[in-house]
Design a protein around this motif. Structure first.
Motif, PDB file in Angstrom:
ATOM      1  N   CYS A 175       0.838  -1.207   0.000  1.00  0.00           N
ATOM      2  CA  CYS A 175       0.000   0.000   0.000  1.00  0.00           C
ATOM      3  C   CYS A 175       0.873   1.257   0.000  1.00  0.00           C
ATOM      4  O   CYS A 175       2.004   1.244   0.488  1.00  0.00           O
ATOM      5  CB  CYS A 175      -0.889   0.030   1.243  1.00  0.00           C
ATOM      6  N   SER A 176       0.319   2.337  -0.502  1.00  0.00           N
ATOM      7  CA  SER A 176       0.996   3.621  -0.365  1.00  0.00           C
ATOM      8  C   SER A 176       0.883   4.130   1.067  1.00  0.00           C
ATOM      9  O   SER A 176       1.787   4.789   1.582  1.00  0.00           O
ATOM     10  CB  SER A 176       0.414   4.640  -1.350  1.00  0.00           C
ATOM     11  N   SER A 177      -0.230   3.826   1.728  1.00  0.00           N
ATOM     12  CA  SER A 177      -0.408   4.155   3.150  1.00  0.00           C
ATOM     13  C   SER A 177      -1.608   3.385   3.683  1.00  0.00           C
ATOM     14  O   SER A 177      -2.484   2.978   2.929  1.00  0.00           O
ATOM     15  CB  SER A 177      -0.614   5.660   3.362  1.00  0.00           C
ATOM     16  N   THR A 178      -1.628   3.178   4.976  1.00  0.00           N
ATOM     17  CA  THR A 178      -2.774   2.569   5.655  1.00  0.00           C
ATOM     18  C   THR A 178      -3.065   3.380   6.909  1.00  0.00           C
ATOM     19  O   THR A 178      -2.172   4.007   7.474  1.00  0.00           O
ATOM     20  CB  THR A 178      -2.497   1.109   6.053  1.00  0.00           C
ATOM     21  N   LYS A 179      -4.289   3.353   7.355  1.00  0.00           N
ATOM     22  CA  LYS A 179      -4.641   4.069   8.580  1.00  0.00           C
ATOM     23  C   LYS A 179      -5.853   3.428   9.239  1.00  0.00           C
ATOM     24  O   LYS A 179      -6.651   2.744   8.581  1.00  0.00           O
ATOM     25  CB  LYS A 179      -4.909   5.551   8.300  1.00  0.00           C
ATOM     26  N   HIS A 210      -6.535   8.546  15.437  1.00  0.00           N
ATOM     27  CA  HIS A 210      -6.170   8.446  14.028  1.00  0.00           C
ATOM     28  C   HIS A 210      -4.762   7.862  13.989  1.00  0.00           C
ATOM     29  O   HIS A 210      -3.792   8.515  14.366  1.00  0.00           O
ATOM     30  CB  HIS A 210      -6.213   9.843  13.395  1.00  0.00           C
ATOM     31  N   ILE A 211      -4.645   6.593  13.577  1.00  0.00           N
ATOM     32  CA  ILE A 211      -3.354   5.910  13.525  1.00  0.00           C
ATOM     33  C   ILE A 211      -3.010   5.648  12.068  1.00  0.00           C
ATOM     34  O   ILE A 211      -3.794   5.005  11.360  1.00  0.00           O
ATOM     35  CB  ILE A 211      -3.395   4.579  14.300  1.00  0.00           C
ATOM     36  N   SER A 212      -1.879   6.138  11.613  1.00  0.00           N
ATOM     37  CA  SER A 212      -1.489   5.958  10.216  1.00  0.00           C
ATOM     38  C   SER A 212      -0.137   5.262  10.123  1.00  0.00           C
ATOM     39  O   SER A 212       0.710   5.387  11.023  1.00  0.00           O
ATOM     40  CB  SER A 212      -1.436   7.305   9.492  1.00  0.00           C
ATOM     41  N   LEU A 259     -10.672   0.724   8.875  1.00  0.00           N
ATOM     42  CA  LEU A 259      -9.365   0.580   8.252  1.00  0.00           C
ATOM     43  C   LEU A 259      -9.434   1.166   6.852  1.00  0.00           C
ATOM     44  O   LEU A 259     -10.350   0.854   6.084  1.00  0.00           O
ATOM     45  CB  LEU A 259      -8.979  -0.898   8.172  1.00  0.00           C
ATOM     46  N   ILE A 260      -8.468   2.040   6.504  1.00  0.00           N
ATOM     47  CA  ILE A 260      -8.397   2.622   5.161  1.00  0.00           C
ATOM     48  C   ILE A 260      -7.074   2.201   4.535  1.00  0.00           C
ATOM     49  O   ILE A 260      -5.993   2.452   5.090  1.00  0.00           O
ATOM     50  CB  ILE A 260      -8.498   4.160   5.188  1.00  0.00           C
ATOM     51  N   ILE A 261      -7.151   1.547   3.390  1.00  0.00           N
ATOM     52  CA  ILE A 261      -5.971   1.102   2.652  1.00  0.00           C
ATOM     53  C   ILE A 261      -5.915   1.880   1.338  1.00  0.00           C
ATOM     54  O   ILE A 261      -6.848   1.797   0.529  1.00  0.00           O
ATOM     55  CB  ILE A 261      -6.037  -0.407   2.355  1.00  0.00           C
ATOM     56  N   ASN A 262      -4.859   2.629   1.134  1.00  0.00           N
ATOM     57  CA  ASN A 262      -4.699   3.421  -0.093  1.00  0.00           C
ATOM     58  C   ASN A 262      -3.790   2.685  -1.077  1.00  0.00           C
ATOM     59  O   ASN A 262      -2.642   2.377  -0.763  1.00  0.00           O
ATOM     60  CB  ASN A 262      -4.124   4.799   0.242  1.00  0.00           C
ATOM     61  N   LEU A 263      -4.340   2.393  -2.263  1.00  0.00           N
ATOM     62  CA  LEU A 263      -3.625   1.649  -3.297  1.00  0.00           C
ATOM     63  C   LEU A 263      -3.594   2.446  -4.590  1.00  0.00           C
ATOM     64  O   LEU A 263      -4.501   3.239  -4.862  1.00  0.00           O
ATOM     65  CB  LEU A 263      -4.318   0.303  -3.561  1.00  0.00           C
ATOM     66  N   GLN A 264      -2.568   2.201  -5.385  1.00  0.00           N
ATOM     67  CA  GLN A 264      -2.501   2.862  -6.694  1.00  0.00           C
ATOM     68  C   GLN A 264      -3.423   2.187  -7.703  1.00  0.00           C
ATOM     69  O   GLN A 264      -3.934   2.830  -8.615  1.00  0.00           O
ATOM     70  CB  GLN A 264      -1.057   2.849  -7.201  1.00  0.00           C
ATOM     71  N   GLY A 265      -3.622   0.889  -7.555  1.00  0.00           N
ATOM     72  CA  GLY A 265      -4.526   0.154  -8.439  1.00  0.00           C
ATOM     73  C   GLY A 265      -5.560  -0.606  -7.640  1.00  0.00           C
ATOM     74  O   GLY A 265      -5.588  -0.542  -6.413  1.00  0.00           O
ATOM     75  N   GLN A 266      -6.433  -1.335  -8.316  1.00  0.00           N
ATOM     76  CA  GLN A 266      -7.453  -2.109  -7.632  1.00  0.00           C
ATOM     77  C   GLN A 266      -6.830  -3.334  -6.962  1.00  0.00           C
ATOM     78  O   GLN A 266      -5.828  -3.882  -7.424  1.00  0.00           O
ATOM     79  CB  GLN A 266      -8.538  -2.538  -8.618  1.00  0.00           C
ATOM     80  N   MET A 267      -7.454  -3.760  -5.879  1.00  0.00           N
ATOM     81  CA  MET A 267      -6.964  -4.926  -5.161  1.00  0.00           C
ATOM     82  C   MET A 267      -7.379  -6.206  -5.887  1.00  0.00           C
ATOM     83  O   MET A 267      -8.533  -6.366  -6.279  1.00  0.00           O
ATOM     84  CB  MET A 267      -7.523  -4.932  -3.723  1.00  0.00           C
ATOM     85  N   GLY A 268      -6.420  -7.114  -6.048  1.00  0.00           N
ATOM     86  CA  GLY A 268      -6.708  -8.383  -6.700  1.00  0.00           C
ATOM     87  C   GLY A 268      -7.515  -9.309  -5.806  1.00  0.00           C
ATOM     88  O   GLY A 268      -7.596  -9.118  -4.585  1.00  0.00           O
ATOM     89  N   LYS A 269      -8.095 -10.345  -6.402  1.00  0.00           N
ATOM     90  CA  LYS A 269      -8.939 -11.272  -5.654  1.00  0.00           C
ATOM     91  C   LYS A 269      -8.163 -12.022  -4.580  1.00  0.00           C
ATOM     92  O   LYS A 269      -8.674 -12.251  -3.478  1.00  0.00           O
ATOM     93  CB  LYS A 269      -9.579 -12.269  -6.622  1.00  0.00           C
ATOM     94  N   ASP A 270      -6.934 -12.415  -4.896  1.00  0.00           N
ATOM     95  CA  ASP A 270      -6.129 -13.151  -3.911  1.00  0.00           C
ATOM     96  C   ASP A 270      -5.852 -12.294  -2.678  1.00  0.00           C
ATOM     97  O   ASP A 270      -6.007 -12.744  -1.540  1.00  0.00           O
ATOM     98  CB  ASP A 270      -4.810 -13.606  -4.538  1.00  0.00           C
ATOM     99  N   HIS A 271      -5.442 -11.052  -2.926  1.00  0.00           N
ATOM    100  CA  HIS A 271      -5.174 -10.146  -1.815  1.00  0.00           C
ATOM    101  C   HIS A 271      -6.448  -9.836  -1.034  1.00  0.00           C
ATOM    102  O   HIS A 271      -6.420  -9.727   0.202  1.00  0.00           O
ATOM    103  CB  HIS A 271      -4.542  -8.849  -2.320  1.00  0.00           C
TER     104      HIS A 271
END
Length: 344
Positions: free
Chosen positions: A37-41, A54-56, A114-126
């Motif tokens: 991820c680029s960041s999680t919080k 707020h935990i990042s 939980l917020i997960i910031n991704l550059q692309g869409q999350m795959g099914k496995d993940h």
């Protein structure tokens, strides 16, 4: 695809924690490493919609902010939409990619996302791996909260108090007014370091008489109502414990003793004016001491207890500060400072 043994290592790591904040750190680190991820919080919101914490996690570092934090209108509306629609997951398209939002935990006091910031869409496995990890996290934090919560009142229990108070004591700022060799100027001392903390001990007056007259079920009902008054009168960041029986403890943050008196007196009056079921009137006696780095925390508990006893002895339904007892010559401080005590 992530290796199964690595996933197990991450799960073993975050389920080894016994502190909810450390548990959150560990989860964020694990998710960030596995999902790239680029960041999680993790954002915790109380029932009023205010952010409690707020935990990042970014650049391999966790940052905690428990003060007032603003979040964007889109994210806030997403939380509200998830709440109203009973959704546990939501994907939000952003300018830089996607935000995966998951409801981690909720109880009668708050909701945790939980917020997960991704550059692309999350795959099914993940997505499959993430769902499994978060299910384990949710079950674990529920068990952890139950073990740390008083079953009757919903406040933190005595076991939690004993462990929490030591951790809080170690994290206290120094008492710069009383440290003889302190060379920093007042301008160099931060606002955080100037914060004062107060250990507040509360006891219900004549509670045994209530139990004897009305029975333990009515006594339990009074305890439940008093816990509700405590929640409504003190902030979420003011730690609240059921110490045992009819006794409660609050660790209160206030800028000075005058402000502390105002908060506690307001609480005392609200208890006195509250319409408890089947009982004409309930009052509380309160003892308070400033919680300082220079005084060992077990000694501070004893000071608050002495002040509580003075309130009882002087007619009940009142607040006594240990510092006032010292200035009046009816109590004295211990000769053992906090810094000179070693535990083994």
């Amino acid at each position: 695809m992530y290796q199964p043994n690595t996933i197990i290592d991450h799960i073993a790591n975050f389920t080894s924690q016994r502190d909810t904040e450390l548990l959150a750190f560990s989860l964020l680190k694990s998710v960030s490493n596995m999902m790239n991820c680029s960041s999680t919080k993790i954002i915790t919101i109380n029932k009023k919609g205010d952010i409690r914490s707020h935990i990042s996690f970014e650049n391999n570092h966790c940052v905690v902010n428990k003060t007032s934090v603003e979040i964007g209108g889109v994210l806030r509306r997403t939380f509200e939409h998830m709440n109203e629609s009973s959704l546990e997951a939501f994907t939000l398209k952003t300018k830089t990619g996607y935000s995966i939002i998951r409801l981690l935990h909720h109880d009668r006091k708050s909701e945790q996302f939980l917020i997960i910031n991704l550059q692309g869409q999350m795959g099914k496995d993940h997505a499959y791996i993430l769902s499994g990890i978060l299910s384990i996290y949710s079950n674990f934090i529920t068990l952890l909260n139950e073990s740390q919560t008083d079953e009757l009142t919903g406040l933190a229990n005595r076991k939690t108090f004993d462990s929490a108070i030591s951790s809080i004591f170690n994290a206290l700022p120094h008492d710069y007014d009383n440290v003889e060799n302190e060379r920093r100027t007042q301008n160099e001392i931060t606002a955080q370091e100037r914060r004062k903390f107060w250990l507040v001990m509360i006891d219900i007056d004549d509670f045994k008489r209530v139990n004897d007259k009305f029975g333990h079920l009515y006594g339990d009902e009074i305890l439940i109502h008093l816990a509700q008054i405590i929640r409504s009168n003190f902030r979420d960041e003011d730690l609240q414990f059921r110490f045992g029986g009819e006794e409660f403890v609050i660790l209160l943050s206030a800028e000075n003793q005058m402000r502390c008196i105002q908060i506690i007196e307001r609480f005392r009056r609200n208890v006195e004016e509250y319409q408890f079921p089947n009982v004409d009137k309930v009052t509380v006696s309160i003892g308070v001491v400033e919680f300082k780095k220079g005084t060992f925390h077990v000694t501070s508990i004893d000071y608050a207890d002495q002040a509580l006893y003075k309130s009882k002895k002087s007619g009940k339904n009142q607040v006594t500060f240990f510092e006032d007892m010292v200035s009046q010559g009816i109590a004295k401080k211990s000769d053992i400072p906090g810094g000179d005590v070693d535990l083994f």
